[in-house]
Design an enzyme around this catalytic site. Structure first.
Site, PDB file in Angstrom:
ATOM      1  N   ASP A   1       0.854  -1.321   0.013  1.00 35.03           N
ATOM      2  CA  ASP A   1      -0.121  -0.112   0.460  1.00 35.03           C
ATOM      3  C   ASP A   1       1.485   1.030   0.112  1.00 35.03           C
ATOM      4  O   ASP A   1       1.962   1.709   0.876  1.00 35.03           O
ATOM      5  CB  ASP A   1      -0.517   0.330   1.047  1.00 35.03           C
ATOM      6  CG  ASP A   1      -2.246   1.071   1.011  1.00 35.03           C
ATOM      7  OD1 ASP A   1      -2.524   1.144   0.755  1.00 35.03           O
ATOM      8  OD2 ASP A   1      -2.192   2.060   2.282  1.00 35.03           O
TER       9      ASP A   1
ATOM     10  N   GLU B   1       1.418  -0.976  -5.181  1.00 39.91           N
ATOM     11  CA  GLU B   1       0.203   0.409  -5.530  1.00 39.91           C
ATOM     12  C   GLU B   1       1.293   1.545  -4.998  1.00 39.91           C
ATOM     13  O   GLU B   1       1.289   2.152  -4.522  1.00 39.91           O
ATOM     14  CB  GLU B   1      -1.080  -0.082  -4.528  1.00 39.91           C
ATOM     15  CG  GLU B   1      -1.724   1.225  -4.606  1.00 39.91           C
ATOM     16  CD  GLU B   1      -2.442   2.460  -3.603  1.00 39.91           C
ATOM     17  OE1 GLU B   1      -3.344   2.927  -4.065  1.00 39.91           O
ATOM     18  OE2 GLU B   1      -1.340   2.332  -2.351  1.00 39.91           O
TER      19      GLU B   1
END
Length: 543
Positions: A204, A268
């Site tokens: 993330d 990401e």
């Protein structure tokens, strides 16, 4: 099928949003036992792997992306035993398992942050985070002008007068990756889950771990999209895509490479241009990085051709595959997004009083877009429910919204709840088969019965059967490991060959011609009576 040693280069990976996938105990919240019970459905769909969004202990201020303990399971979702059973079941079905890792920030309920607050300024505990004195005579102003991705200032003042950085919600303090203890801790977390058998990690905010040491003001923060894309002509943002992140991923790659089975790292990273993003997938760093530029491209032939070209070339330069994606838990579902006029800015959530999409047009384009994506060489990610043609829930009552972006933006952004609604499995069951009871943590639209899996399985022409056929043909023709060659076409048509398969998408009002003698393998919608390709339709053919 991908070989055991390079499976990730061409794999189709299915994103599971745990709280909304399947509820095993009827409390309205999806859980690990529910996921385990449904994994055979994903095997039958034809995917190669699953990626699970966070299931760690968390106060759930940001749907689990505020992690309080990286080595356990939130009781809402089960326990470590349930995680082990889920991993074992996936392995027995031939599915790889990727789990989410959230290294940019922790929850403010993490033991480390509580210790930092107790220890005070200048302490080793506080060095794990980004604490600073404020500006102004009494330190009453934040250390700089940075803004939170969710709206409002990116700094919060604590009782002793210092401020801490939170690029996301106030409950998500940013870690200081200049601290050796932080680096050592996350290497240990990687090993903890690798030892339990996971096949990799989706990272993330992979572009955000390192901040410019000066913490200088950045006047363009409010204009950035989801914390990654600076306006054209602006200086590079001091909080994103700093060169120092690559040292971290080289360390992590060495950890993963010590394990058997080709474990992977997935970035990401909302980074442009494509050459900057490709740096994350150099041979000694990550394996994949989501192609968000493709996701953001208008539904039009020339822009799509350009982004396919530029991103493919940039990744090939570092020996990496391109990782295609159209939907995830952070964006409006593409079955809805594509129902708006071409060229409109991507919406960050939709409410009942907002302009509504053309739902049939959105689904028609979404089916065509998915077929185009699944024919491209490289890996591809599917977001749970897109194989059912699920649209965004565009009428969630505002008082039921849970995304922190809704409140922190002063109700300027509806947020991401609309794409996170629990998905339908059985049309006539409680909660459409999401769980054994009617409970659902976000309300499901009444219209979702028609999208349920049991209404679509074995039904010719259904979106589910379209996906299942596309995944079968993708594997049979090795499209994920193929090579793309463009075909000359009229301006409103995009066509390429991947091996022996011709892929053609018609964006124009006039039907498009297929080559003489073409043998159609699959179409996103029926062809015309004379065998031509209508508008907003993709065809796979041998010609």
């Amino acid at each position: 099928m991908p070989s055991p040693t390079d499976w990730w280069r061409s794999a189709v990976i299915y994103q599971i949003y745990p709280r909304s996938f399947a509820d095993g105990d009827g409390d309205g919240m999806g859980d690990l036992p529910g996921i385990t019970a449904r994994l055979s459905d994903l095997r039958d769909l034809g995917v190669d792997a699953v990626w699970l969004s966070p299931f760690y202990p968390s106060p759930q201020h940001d749907a689990g992306y505020d992690v309080a303990d990286y080595r356990s399971v939130d009781p809402r979702f089960g326990d470590l035993g349930d995680a082990d059973k889920m991993i074992a079941e996936a392995r027995s079905l031939g599915l790889k398992v990727i789990v989410d890792l959230v290294p940019n920030h922790t929850s403010n309920e993490h033991a480390w942050f509580r210790a930092a607050l107790a220890a005070g300024p200048g302490s080793p505990e506080r060095e794990r985070y980004i604490f600073r004195d404020g500006r102004g005579p009494d330190g009453e102003e934040p250390p700089n002008d940075w803004r939170s991705v969710f709206g409002g200032p990116a700094w919060e003042r604590v009782a002793d007068g210092q401020w801490y950085l939170h690029l996301f919600d106030v409950s998500q303090p940013d870690l200081n990756w200049g601290d050796d203890g932080v680096r050592a801790e996350f290497s240990a977390i990687l090993r903890f889950w690798l030892d339990r058998g996971v096949d990799g990690f989706r990272v993330d905010v992979a572009h955000g771990l390192i901040k410019d040491a000066d913490l200088a003001d950045y006047e363009y923060a409010d204009e950035m999209i989801l914390g990654g894309l600076a306006p054209e002509g602006a200086p590079p943002p001091p909080m994103w895509d700093q060169d120092g992140v690559h040292d971290i991923y080289r360390e992590w790659r060495s950890v993963l490479d010590a394990y058997e089975g080709d474990r992977i790292l997935v970035a990401e990273a909302w980074v442009r241009p494509a050459e900057r993003l490709a740096r994350y997938v150099r041979p000694d760093e990550m394996h994949q990085a989501f192609n968000f530029e493709y996701l953001d491209t208008p539904w039009s032939a020339d822009p799509l051709r350009q982004v396919i070209d530029t991103t493919t070339v940039a990744n090939a330069a570092v020996g990496a595959p391109t990782t295609w994606v159209l939907s995830n838990h952070d964006v409006v579902r593409h079955a809805t997004r594509l129902g708006y006029p071409v060229g409109e800015p991507r919406r960050h959530g939709i409410g009942a009083d907002d302009p509504q999409p053309d739902a049939p047009l959105g689904l028609r384009r979404a089916r065509a877009a998915s077929m185009q994506m699944l024919a491209l060489p490289g890996s591809a990610y599917l977001y749970q429910g897109e194989e059912l043609g699920l649209p965004e829930h565009t009428a969630i009552p505002d008082e039921l919204r849970q995304d922190p972006a809704w409140e922190r933006s002063g109700h300027a952004e509806r947020g991401r709840d609309g794409c996170r609604v629990p998905i339908p499995w059985e049309a006539d069951a409680p909660s459409y088969g999401f769980g054994p009871a009617d409970a659902s943590w976000l309300p499901q639209p009444d219209s979702w019965a028609e999208y349920a899996l049991d209404r679509q399985r074995d039904v010719p022409g259904s979106t589910y059967e379209l996906y299942r056929s596309a995944l079968r043909l993708r594997a049979e023709h090795a499209l994920g490991s193929g090579t793309l060659t463009w075909v000359d076409t009229p301006a409103d048509v995009l066509a390429f060959r991947n091996g022996e398969v011709l892929v053609l998408t018609n964006f124009g009002a006039a039907p498009a011609e297929l080559p003489l003698g073409a043998r159609v393998l699959l179409t996103s919608e029926p062809l015309t009576s004379d065998g031509r390709v209508p508008q907003d339709v993709t065809v796979w053919a041998r010609a």
